[in-house]
Write a protein that holds these residues in place. Structure first.
Motif, PDB file in Angstrom:
ATOM      1  N   UNK A  70      76.400  21.050  59.946  1.00  0.00           N
ATOM      2  CA  UNK A  70      76.962  20.469  59.701  1.00  0.00           C
ATOM      3  C   UNK A  70      77.355  18.737  59.317  1.00  0.00           C
ATOM      4  N   UNK A  71      76.287  18.429  59.759  1.00  0.00           N
ATOM      5  CA  UNK A  71      76.187  17.152  60.187  1.00  0.00           C
ATOM      6  C   UNK A  71      75.106  16.602  59.412  1.00  0.00           C
ATOM      7  N   UNK A  72      74.023  17.298  59.631  1.00  0.00           N
ATOM      8  CA  UNK A  72      72.978  16.774  59.564  1.00  0.00           C
ATOM      9  C   UNK A  72      72.259  17.892  58.029  1.00  0.00           C
ATOM     10  N   UNK A  73      73.492  18.604  57.519  1.00  0.00           N
ATOM     11  CA  UNK A  73      72.501  18.865  56.105  1.00  0.00           C
ATOM     12  C   UNK A  73      72.313  18.353  55.143  1.00  0.00           C
ATOM     13  N   UNK A  74      72.484  17.208  54.885  1.00  0.00           N
ATOM     14  CA  UNK A  74      71.581  16.311  54.293  1.00  0.00           C
ATOM     15  C   UNK A  74      70.028  15.741  54.797  1.00  0.00           C
ATOM     16  N   UNK A  75      69.775  16.137  55.407  1.00  0.00           N
ATOM     17  CA  UNK A  75      68.530  16.835  54.824  1.00  0.00           C
ATOM     18  C   UNK A  75      67.252  17.482  54.891  1.00  0.00           C
ATOM     19  N   UNK A  76      68.254  18.274  54.549  1.00  0.00           N
ATOM     20  CA  UNK A  76      67.309  19.720  53.683  1.00  0.00           C
ATOM     21  C   UNK A  76      69.055  19.297  52.260  1.00  0.00           C
ATOM     22  N   UNK A  77      68.968  19.157  52.146  1.00  0.00           N
ATOM     23  CA  UNK A  77      69.575  18.734  51.057  1.00  0.00           C
ATOM     24  C   UNK A  77      69.005  19.328  49.187  1.00  0.00           C
ATOM     25  N   UNK A  78      67.906  18.118  49.397  1.00  0.00           N
ATOM     26  CA  UNK A  78      66.881  18.674  48.554  1.00  0.00           C
ATOM     27  C   UNK A  78      66.026  20.126  48.738  1.00  0.00           C
ATOM     28  N   UNK A  79      66.424  20.335  49.476  1.00  0.00           N
ATOM     29  CA  UNK A  79      65.252  21.961  49.431  1.00  0.00           C
ATOM     30  C   UNK A  79      67.144  22.637  48.957  1.00  0.00           C
TER      31      UNK A  79
END
Length: 98
Positions: A46-55
């Motif tokens: 949940x806290x690292x979603x921005x790392x894969x948001x572009x996928x």
């Protein structure tokens, strides 16, 4: 989206496809053996979603040791709007025996 088998994933990796793979195991498990995926332990997803948001609208393969944690990760990611998430059936254990 339909899950992916170890055989299919191995073929696609061997063909040098540009794949988006997230390993949701703990760091120590990843350090023992991995297939080069991005390591985001399930409890930190949940806290690292921005790392894969572009996928979000691209095929995203998730895996763990046996497929259970990554099945939970798939459900969570789909709830967050990811549209093409596939779980590696049998996890890395099924993959490495090939």
């Amino acid at each position: 989206m339909e899950d992916i088998t170890p055989v299919e994933l191995k073929k696609r990796i061997s063909a040098n496809e540009n794949l988006h793979i997230v390993d949701v195991r703990e760091v120590w498990e990843y350090e023992e053996k991995n297939i080069g995926a991005l390591n985001i332990p399930l409890n930190t997803l949940p806290e690292r979603l921005e790392e894969i948001e572009h996928w979000k609208n691209e095929e995203l393969i998730v895996h763990c040791r046996s497929g259970a944690r990554s099945a939970n990760a798939k459900k969570y990611l789909e709830q967050q709007g990811f549209t093409k998430v596939r779980n590696l059936l049998q996890g890395i254990e099924g993959y490495i025996v090939l």
